[in-house]
Scaffold this active site. Structure first.
Site, PDB file in Angstrom:
ATOM      1  N   GLY A  90       0.864  -1.188   0.000  1.00 28.45           N
ATOM      2  CA  GLY A  90       0.000   0.000   0.000  1.00 28.45           C
ATOM      3  C   GLY A  90       0.890   1.225   0.000  1.00 28.45           C
ATOM      4  N   GLY A  92       2.928   3.462   1.477  1.00 26.73           N
ATOM      5  CA  GLY A  92       3.575   3.567   2.783  1.00 26.73           C
ATOM      6  C   GLY A  92       4.210   4.917   3.003  1.00 26.73           C
ATOM      7  N   GLY A 126       8.056   6.578   6.188  1.00 25.06           N
ATOM      8  CA  GLY A 126       7.134   7.369   5.365  1.00 25.06           C
ATOM      9  C   GLY A 126       7.817   8.459   4.546  1.00 25.06           C
ATOM     10  N   ASP A 252       3.450  -4.683  -7.746  1.00 20.93           N
ATOM     11  CA  ASP A 252       2.932  -3.448  -7.135  1.00 20.93           C
ATOM     12  C   ASP A 252       3.553  -2.214  -7.781  1.00 20.93           C
ATOM     13  OD1 ASP A 252       5.227  -4.661  -5.716  1.00 20.93           O
ATOM     14  OD2 ASP A 252       5.230  -2.793  -4.603  1.00 20.93           O
ATOM     15  N   ASP A 262       6.922   3.961 -10.622  1.00 21.14           N
ATOM     16  CA  ASP A 262       7.642   3.632  -9.401  1.00 21.14           C
ATOM     17  C   ASP A 262       9.136   3.413  -9.654  1.00 21.14           C
ATOM     18  OD1 ASP A 262       7.630   3.399  -6.690  1.00 21.14           O
ATOM     19  OD2 ASP A 262       5.860   2.117  -6.679  1.00 21.14           O
TER      20      ASP A 262
HETATM   21  P1  AMP Z   1       8.998   0.325  -3.366  1.00 18.37           P
HETATM   22  O1  AMP Z   1      10.123  -0.642  -3.322  1.00 18.37           O
HETATM   23  O2  AMP Z   1       9.422   1.776  -3.304  1.00 18.37           O
HETATM   24  O3  AMP Z   1       8.073   0.077  -4.493  1.00 18.37           O
HETATM   25  O4  AMP Z   1       8.162   0.129  -2.003  1.00 18.37           O
HETATM   26  C1  AMP Z   1       7.572  -1.080  -1.631  1.00 18.37           C
HETATM   27  C2  AMP Z   1       6.617  -0.829  -0.479  1.00 18.37           C
HETATM   28  O5  AMP Z   1       7.304  -0.308   0.637  1.00 18.37           O
HETATM   29  C3  AMP Z   1       5.496   0.153  -0.803  1.00 18.37           C
HETATM   30  O6  AMP Z   1       4.332  -0.288  -0.144  1.00 18.37           O
HETATM   31  C4  AMP Z   1       6.030   1.448  -0.229  1.00 18.37           C
HETATM   32  O7  AMP Z   1       5.004   2.349   0.093  1.00 18.37           O
HETATM   33  C5  AMP Z   1       6.762   0.959   1.013  1.00 18.37           C
HETATM   34  N1  AMP Z   1       7.854   1.843   1.406  1.00 18.37           N
HETATM   35  C6  AMP Z   1       9.021   2.046   0.764  1.00 18.37           C
HETATM   36  N2  AMP Z   1       9.787   2.927   1.428  1.00 18.37           N
HETATM   37  C7  AMP Z   1       9.093   3.307   2.516  1.00 18.37           C
HETATM   38  C8  AMP Z   1       9.341   4.202   3.613  1.00 18.37           C
HETATM   39  N3  AMP Z   1      10.482   4.898   3.707  1.00 18.37           N
HETATM   40  N4  AMP Z   1       8.389   4.330   4.540  1.00 18.37           N
HETATM   41  C9  AMP Z   1       7.240   3.646   4.469  1.00 18.37           C
HETATM   42  N5  AMP Z   1       6.950   2.792   3.485  1.00 18.37           N
HETATM   43  C10 AMP Z   1       7.857   2.615   2.508  1.00 18.37           C
HETATM   44 MG    MG Z   2       6.412   0.644  -5.119  1.00 18.69          MG
END
Ligand code: AMP
Ligand code: MG
Length: 487
Positions: A90, A92, A126, A252, A262
Site C-alpha cells: 500500500g 507507505g 514514510g 505493485d 515507481d
Molecule cells: P517500493 O520498493 O518503493 O516500491 O516500495 C515497496 C513498499 O514499501 C510500498 O508499499 C512502499 O510504500 C513501502 N515503502 C518504501 N519505502 C518506505 C518508507 N520509507 N516508509 C514507508 N513505506 C515505505
Molecule cells: Mg512501489
C-alpha cells in the site's frame, strides 16, 4: 493559465470509499524549498511555470498546505515482490492528494511521495530522500521526452528534515502525476483478500474512467485485459530499445495503464550489456535488462490470475499469448528505425541480434552507437565505430551486411538519413553518473545542475549549444556506480 488556488478537483478514486484507501494528512517537511519543477508537467495542470517560484508552491508540495478540495488518501494494494506474494503493501510513504482536471478535460492524479507515515508504512518512516526524489523526477521527465510512456513529475521539494538511511540524509517530496495510480497489485489485493464486490467496483471504475472504449465490446473485461497486455508489450519494447532498466518490476510497481511507474534503482545502459542488473539487491538478476521481457509476461500472468473472477482462463491465456509477438513487433520496428531502415526485411532481426552479440563484452556505448551511426554517411560511420568492438573482424562482417542493407533502402541523401535517425536516436540520456553529479551538488544546496540536466533531457534528440559535456561517454567511475535501493 491558472494560479495554484484555481486548480479544480474531482476525486473519483477517493469516492470509491474506505475499502480502497485511507484518509491521511501529509506530514510537513522542515523549511521546504523548490529544488526543481517541470514546466511541461505544470502545463498539464494549466499552471503558469512562474508559479513554481512562489513560496506557496513549496508549502503545498512540501506538505504544509492543502487545497480545500483535496482529499489526501493512502491507497491499499498488495503484489508479488521478487516472485513472492506480499499481502501487506500500500502507499507507505505517498498520498494521493486528489485528481485535478485540466482545461482539456484530462484528469491527473496528484500523488505526493515522501509525505509521511500511513497505515501501510510497516516499519518505514514514510519519507523519501532528496537523492531518490531527484532520480525519479529526472527519469520520469526524461522517459516522457524520449516518447516512452511514464508517470510524470511536477516538482521536487527539498527540506531540512533529517531522514536516516545508511547515513543521515534530508527528506524531500516529489509530486507525481499520472492519469491513474492503479497498479496490478490493486487487483491482486482484492482477489487474494477475497473481496469480490470491491474488486468489481475497482474493475468498473477502471473500465469507465480509463478504458471506456472496452465498454463497447461484448466482453469489456476481456477487451481491457487485452489492451493492458498490448500496452505493456509496447512499453517494454521501448525500454529494451532505449536501454532502460527498471530494476524493481514487482507487480505493485506495474501501472495498469502500461506506463513506467515507481522508480527505484533504475538505470539506462551505458555500455551495452544484455545481462545488466541495475538493482544491487537483485542477487539472482531476476530483473536484469534482458529479463524484463519474460518478467513483463510473468507480471501479466499474475494480473491474469487476479482477474479470473471476470474473464475465462481461455480468454486470459489467449491475451497473454499476444504479449511476446506484440513485444517483438514493436521492438523490431523501433530498432529498424534506430538503424536507419525505412522498410522491413525478413533478415532484420538476425542483423540486429548479431549486432547486439558483437556489442556484448565489447565496450560499446549503447546510446551513442546509434547516434553516431546516423551522424555520417553509413560507410564512414561504421569505419569510425569499429574500434570499439572486441571482435573487429566480426564487426566488419556485420558492417558489410549493414551497408548492403542500407543500399537496398529507398535512396535518399545523408542529410535526410541523418535527420530521420537523429529523431529516434537520443544524443542525451539520463546516465547514472550524470544524475549522481547533479545529486551531489543538490545535496550541498546547489540545484542548478539538476535543473540544467532536466532541461537538457527534455529535448534529448536535439543537439543543444554548450551541452557537449552531457553527450559524452561516462568516465570509468561513472559506469560502476552502486545505486542504493533504500530510497
Ligand atoms: P517500493 O520498493 O518503493 O516500491 O516500495 C515497496 C513498499 O514499501 C510500498 O508499499 C512502499 O510504500 C513501502 N515503502 C518504501 N519505502 C518506505 C518508507 N520509507 N516508509 C514507508 N513505506 C515505505
Ligand atoms: Mg512501489
Amino acid at each position: 493559465m491558472k494560479a495554484l488556488d484555481e486548480l479544480t478537483f474531482d476525486n473519483r478514486f477517493a469516492r470509491l470509499g474506505d475499502a480502497f484507501s485511507t484518509h491521511v494528512l501529509p506530514e510537513p517537511l522542515d523549511n521546504p524549498r523548490l529544488v526543481v519543477a517541470s514546466s511541461a508537467a505544470m502545463a498539464l495542470l494549466d499552471l503558469d511555470p512562474a508559479t513554481a517560484e512562489s513560496p506557496v508552491f513549496a508549502e503545498l508540495f512540501g506538505g504544509h498546505k492543502l487545497w480545500a478540495e483535496a482529499e489526501p488518501r493512502a491507497m491499499v494494494y498488495s503484489g508479488h515482490q521478487f516472485g513472492s506474494y506480499n499481502p501487506q503493501l500500500g502507499d507507505g510513504r505517498g498520498l494521493l492528494l486528489g485528481e485535478v482536471y485540466n482545461q482539456a478535460g484530462e484528469h491527473w492524479d496528484l500523488h505526493l511521495k515522501g509525505a509521511g507515515q500511513t497505515p501501510y508504512s510497516r516499519m518505514g518512516d514514510g519519507r523519501a530522500v532528496l537523492r531518490s526524489s531527484i532520480r525519479e523526477f529526472l527519469a520520469s521527465e526524461a522517459l516522457h521526452a524520449l516518447g516512452i510512456p511514464s508517470s510524470r513529475a511536477l516538482c521536487v521539494i527539498g527540506s531540512d528534515t533529517p531522514v536516516w538511511r545508511e547515513k543521515q540524509e534530508r527528506g524531500a517530496m516529489l509530486l507525481r502525476l499520472a492519469p491513474s495510480h492503479i497498479r496490478f497489485g490493486h487487483f491482486e489485493y482484492f482477489y487474494y483478500t477475497k473481496k469480490p464486490e470491491q474488486q468489481k467496483q475497482l474493475g468498473e471504475h477502471l473500465l469507465a474512467l480509463h478504458f471506456p472504449e472496452c465498454l463497447e465490446q461484448p466482453e469489456p473485461y476481456r477487451a481491457m485485459f487485452r489492451e493492458i497486455v498490448e500496452r505493456n508489450a509496447e512499453l517494454i519494447a521501448k525500454w529494451q530499445a532505449y536501454g532502460f532498466c527498471h530494476g524493481v518490476m514487482n507487480t505493485d510497481n506495474m501501472s495498469i495503464l502500461g506506463i513506467t511507474f515507481d522508480f527505484g534503482p533504475f538505470a539506462f545502459l551505458d555500455d551495452f550489456d544484455a545481462h545488466f542488473i541495475c538493482n544491487h539487491s537483485d542477487d539472482q538478476g531476476r530483473y536484469s535488462f534482458s529479463n524484463q521481457v519474460p518478467i513483463g509476461q510473468w507480471n501479466l500472468s499474475a494480473l491474469a490470475q487476479a482477474l479470473t473472477p471476470f474473464i475465462s482462463v481461455e480468454a486470459l491465456r489467449e491475451a497473454l499469448g499476444l504479449f511476446l509477438p506484440l513485444y517483438q513487433a514493436h521492438y523490431l520496428d523501433l530498432m529498424r528505425r534506430r538503424l536507419g531502415f525505412t522498410h522491413a526485411e525478413d533478415d532484420d532481426q538476425k542483423l540486429l541480434e548479431r549486432l547486439l552479440q558483437l556489442m556484448q563484452g565489447s565496450s560499446v556505448d549503447y546510446s551513442l552507437f546509434f547516434r553516431r551511426l546516423g551522424d555520417q554517411a553509413p560507410a564512414l560511420a561504421v569505419a569510425q565505430l569499429r574500434d570499439d568492438f572486441v571482435d573487429i573482424k566480426g564487426f566488419d562482417a556485420w558492417a558489410e551486411l549493414y551497408l548492403q542493407r542500407v543500399a537496398r533502402d529507398p535512396i535518399q541523401g545523408q542529410a535526410a538519413r541523418r535527420e530521420r535517425m537523429h529523431a529516434v536516436n537520443p544524443l542525451y540520456i539520463l546516465r547514472n553518473y550524470l544524475a549522481q553529479k547533479a545529486i551531489d551538488a543538490a545535496e550541498s544546496g546547489d540545484y542548478s545542475l539538476v535543473r540544467r540536466l532536466h532541461q537538457v533531457l527534455s529535448r534529448p534528440f536535439e543537439e543543444q549549444d554548450g551541452m557537449q559535456g552531457y553527450a559524452e561517454r561516462p568516465p570509468e567511475w561513472g559506469k560502476h556506480l552502486e545505486i542504493s535501493c533504500s530510497s
